[in-house]
Design an enzyme around this catalytic site. Structure first.
Site, PDB file in Angstrom:
ATOM      1  N   ALA A 174      -3.484 -33.683  33.777  1.00  0.00           N
ATOM      2  CA  ALA A 174      -4.766 -34.382  33.974  1.00  0.00           C
ATOM      3  C   ALA A 174      -4.748 -35.098  35.312  1.00  0.00           C
ATOM      4  O   ALA A 174      -3.857 -34.892  36.129  1.00  0.00           O
ATOM      5  CB  ALA A 174      -4.998 -35.364  32.837  1.00  0.00           C
ATOM      6  N   ASN A 175      -5.738 -35.941  35.545  1.00  0.00           N
ATOM      7  CA  ASN A 175      -5.754 -36.772  36.751  1.00  0.00           C
ATOM      8  C   ASN A 175      -6.271 -38.161  36.382  1.00  0.00           C
ATOM      9  O   ASN A 175      -6.586 -38.419  35.223  1.00  0.00           O
ATOM     10  CB  ASN A 175      -6.599 -36.116  37.852  1.00  0.00           C
ATOM     11  CG  ASN A 175      -8.005 -35.850  37.368  1.00  0.00           C
ATOM     12  OD1 ASN A 175      -8.735 -36.771  37.033  1.00  0.00           O
ATOM     13  ND2 ASN A 175      -8.393 -34.582  37.308  1.00  0.00           N
ATOM     14  N   HIS A 176      -6.395 -39.039  37.372  1.00  0.00           N
ATOM     15  CA  HIS A 176      -6.712 -40.443  37.081  1.00  0.00           C
ATOM     16  C   HIS A 176      -8.198 -40.736  36.923  1.00  0.00           C
ATOM     17  O   HIS A 176      -8.588 -41.902  36.843  1.00  0.00           O
ATOM     18  CB  HIS A 176      -6.172 -41.341  38.198  1.00  0.00           C
ATOM     19  CG  HIS A 176      -4.674 -41.393  38.241  1.00  0.00           C
ATOM     20  ND1 HIS A 176      -3.931 -41.912  37.215  1.00  0.00           N
ATOM     21  CD2 HIS A 176      -3.786 -40.975  39.179  1.00  0.00           C
ATOM     22  CE1 HIS A 176      -2.646 -41.832  37.513  1.00  0.00           C
ATOM     23  NE2 HIS A 176      -2.536 -41.255  38.704  1.00  0.00           N
TER      24      HIS A 176
END
Ligand code: CTP
Length: 376
Positions: A174-176
């Site tokens: 995932a990412n932030h």
């Protein structure tokens, strides 16, 4: 007036100045009943807007929780029009963690929160917590009515949040991204009268009221959801931070560390569908397509490249590593990049940023869809 308000100002003073009756109790006094017998029915249906100023931490908390135990909260929860709250409280109360959460919840309900001012407070303390100036409150109400119909009968499609690409049943890539920018855009478009579809990856944000939310997890699901409704949209805004790569294979069972024979685990990745590019390829001439470019360097240059490559009308260039901008922050500092145009904006709340982006989108849309008048 709440019972607490009547400790500060006598209801009679209010009634004399406003030349209107003052609702003090959920149960009107004999002889004072409105036509339907209850304030919340009469006033909640009558008002186009309701302004709670000053709004205390307690009233804000009640409204966020849906509690309606006095005349003010019962009318506010029955209201069909637009609700504005202008918080006012001591600076330490203002910093109490539940307050920002409750204000965020109210925003997700479509309530406009008028920011507090800073300065000397009634207690003598200095800091944020002063009620906004009455002229500012009046300006915000006027601005709301001026723009409330600007996207009437328009369809706006927005993607928001990250995507999760599964490695096995318990792990993902995932990412932030928090989804805040996309959700702010959805709320702003809704408040301008648009029919809004928000395709959202996993976020912890409250679901905006009055918006069709399609929840997705992976880039593939997001692509399918966008595919299903992009053709009808007048404005499409790709604010999601879609994963660029996904594992070629998702393990059916949890990968066990002790069963790994090699010292290194290799996960093979393949590129995901570029959703924005695909929409750009099949876009109709009158549709407005907006992408985002979150970058750590050469911001505007990269935005211009994405504008051309993905056939967008605007790209919002977004610094990834600047304090107060990018992932997770409540504020943002963006540059709106168009074909031959560049509009750098100062640091502002994501909601204000959403308003500027939609102003730019509306301008393009109006130019394309307003019939040109020809001289006889
Ligand atoms: N985007 C998309 N689908 C993807 C990847 C990105 O729709 N699979 C959209 C994003 O929502 C954003 C824009 O494309 O509006 C730019 O995304 P970004 O990740 O910054 O750019 P990329 O095209 O992935 O290019 P690069 O990673 O080389 O910067």
């Amino acid at each position: 007036m709440t019972p607490a308000a009547s400790h500060f100002i006598a209801p009679l003073t209010f009634a004399s100045l406003a030349k209107y009756p003052v609702a003090l109790s959920m149960f009107p006094a004999p002889g004072d009943e409105p036509a339907s017998g209850s304030w919340h029915i009469d006033w909640g249906l009558w008002a186009d807007a309701m302004v709670i100023a000053p709004a205390t931490a307690s009233t804000i908390a009640k409204l966020a929780a849906g509690i309606s135990d006095n005349a003010l909260t019962v009318i506010a929860t029955a209201l069909r029009g637009k609700l504005f709250v202008a918080p006012a409280m001591d600076t330490d109360m203002y910093h109490y963690p539940a307050l920002s959460r409750n204000l965020q919840t109210l925003r997700s309900f479509g309530v406009e929160v008028i920011p507090v001012g800073e300065g000397e407070l009634a207690s003598g303390l200095i800091g944020p917590g002063r009620m906004a100036e009455p002229t500012e409150i009046a300006n915000r109400i006027a601005a709301h009515f001026a723009r409330s119909c600007s996207l009437q009968s328009r369809r706006v499609l927005i993607t928001a949040g990250p995507t999760h690409e599964p490695i096995d049943p318990v792990r993902f890539i995932a990412n932030h991204s928090s989804g805040k920018m996309g959700y702010a855009l959805a709320e702003e478009a809704r408040d301008r009268g648009a029919h809004v579809t928000l395709v959202s990856g996993p976020t912890s944000l409250p679901q905006p009221v009055g918006v069709d939310v399609v929840h997705v997890i992976t880039a593939e699901q997001m692509a399918a959801a966008v595919d299903a409704c992009s053709n009808e949209a007048d404005i499409i805004i790709a604010a999601a931070a879609v994963a660029d790569f996904t594992p070629t294979h998702t393990a059916q069972q949890k990968l066990k560390r002790r069963q790994m024979t090699e010292a290194e685990l290799h996960i093979q990745l393949r590129p995901t569908h570029d959703i924005l590019r695909a929409v750009g390829e099949r876009k109709r001439a009158e549709q407005v397509l907006i992408g985002f470019a979150l970058e750590t360097e050469r911001l505007v240059e990269s935005a211009q490249a994405k504008l051309r490559e993905k056939n967008c009308d605007l790209v919002i260039a977004n610094p990834a590593t600047e304090a107060g901008a990018g992932f997770g922050a409540d504020t943002n500092r963006v540059t709106i990049v168009g074909h031959g145009t560049e509009q750098p904006l100062p640091m502002m709340t994501k909601r204000e940023c959403a308003a500027a982006i939609l102003d730019a989108a509306e301008q393009l849309l109006d130019a394309r869809t307003t019939p040109q008048t020809t001289s006889p």
